[in-house]
Design a protein around this motif. Structure first.
Motif: not given
Ligand SMILES: CN1CCN(C(=O)c2nonc2N)CC1
Length: 231
Positions: A87-89, A132-134, A136-138, A144
């Motif tokens: 899971m990664s931007p 990525s789920i979008g 933006y940075v989590l 995610p």
């Protein structure tokens, strides 16, 4: 469908994944979500799983050894290596089409990073795909991963109470869902569209198809263009 989630926060999953649709799917044996604590695999006496980045810079980076050994523990004895998703931007942004593709897998390993990121050698050696789920940075990859598990699991036959449940939903057919109403038929002077009270199913279906098209055109012209291309 089995999800093995490599994470530093397994309790987050146990809490969320036992609720609602996913919880019931696990009870039915349709979905299995295992949260594996990466920290259990560190060889460091202080249970260290991260270190300073070579070359300097802010933040910490997840180290190779605990992740490699957690991966090996999960895949030990398996005939085939499951698909590994980090899971990664930097990954492809998750779409319904990707969720449908992923729902056909038997076993997925989801890797959740934390801190500034993970040692690149983990990605090179173990990861098949970054998602990525979008843009933006989590803080970490746990949310995610839960989003992915949710949108994939609900596509597995038997998970939703009625198979038709998702066929009318937004993005299932590339369009946004039509408006929904429930009782009362009028609330503070606001009526429900007459057509929905007519009991004429063919007309209701036609109206709903028109509404889906119109709201997609207005709210998501990008999806609308894609849909027209596909026709
Ligand atoms: C290491 N960690 C950095 C932050 N992160 C994300 O922003 C992200 N993951 O998936 N979609 C996203 N957006 C998860 C991984």
């Amino acid at each position: 469908m089995k999800f093995d989630v490599l994470t530093l926060f397994p309790e987050t999953f146990e809490l969320v994944m036992k609720e609602s649709i996913i919880g019931r799917a696990q009870e039915k044996g349709l979905v299995e979500v295992n949260a594996i604590d990466i920290r259990d695999y560190t060889k460091d006496k202080h249970r260290k799983v991260d270190d300073y980045p070579f070359g300097g810079g802010s933040g910490m980076v997840m180290m190779c050894q605990p992740v490699f050994d957690a991966f090996r523990a999960v895949t030990q004895g398996l005939d085939t290596k499951p698909r590994v998703i980090f899971m990664s931007p930097q990954g492809r942004v998750l779409t319904q089409k990707m969720a449908v593709e992923l729902s056909k897998e038997e076993h997925l390993i989801l890797l959740c990073g934390h801190y500034e990121g993970i040692d690149e050698r983990i990605i090179e050696e173990l990861v098949d795909e970054e998602i990525s789920i979008g843009d933006y940075v989590l803080t970490g990859g746990e949310l995610p991963a839960m989003v992915l598990i949710d949108c994939v699991s609900r596509l597995i036959p038997g998970v939703l109470s009625s198979e038709g449940s998702f066929s009318d939903e937004s993005h299932f057919n590339g369009l946004l869902e039509y408006p929904q109403y429930t009782r009362p038929a009028e609330y503070e002077g606001r009526p429900v569209p007459e057509i929905l009270l007519s009991g004429h199913h063919a007309n209701i279906q036609k109206w709903r198809a028109e509404q889906s098209l119109e709201r997609t055109r207005k709210k998501r012209p990008d999806l609308y263009e894609e849909y027209l291309k596909g026709k």
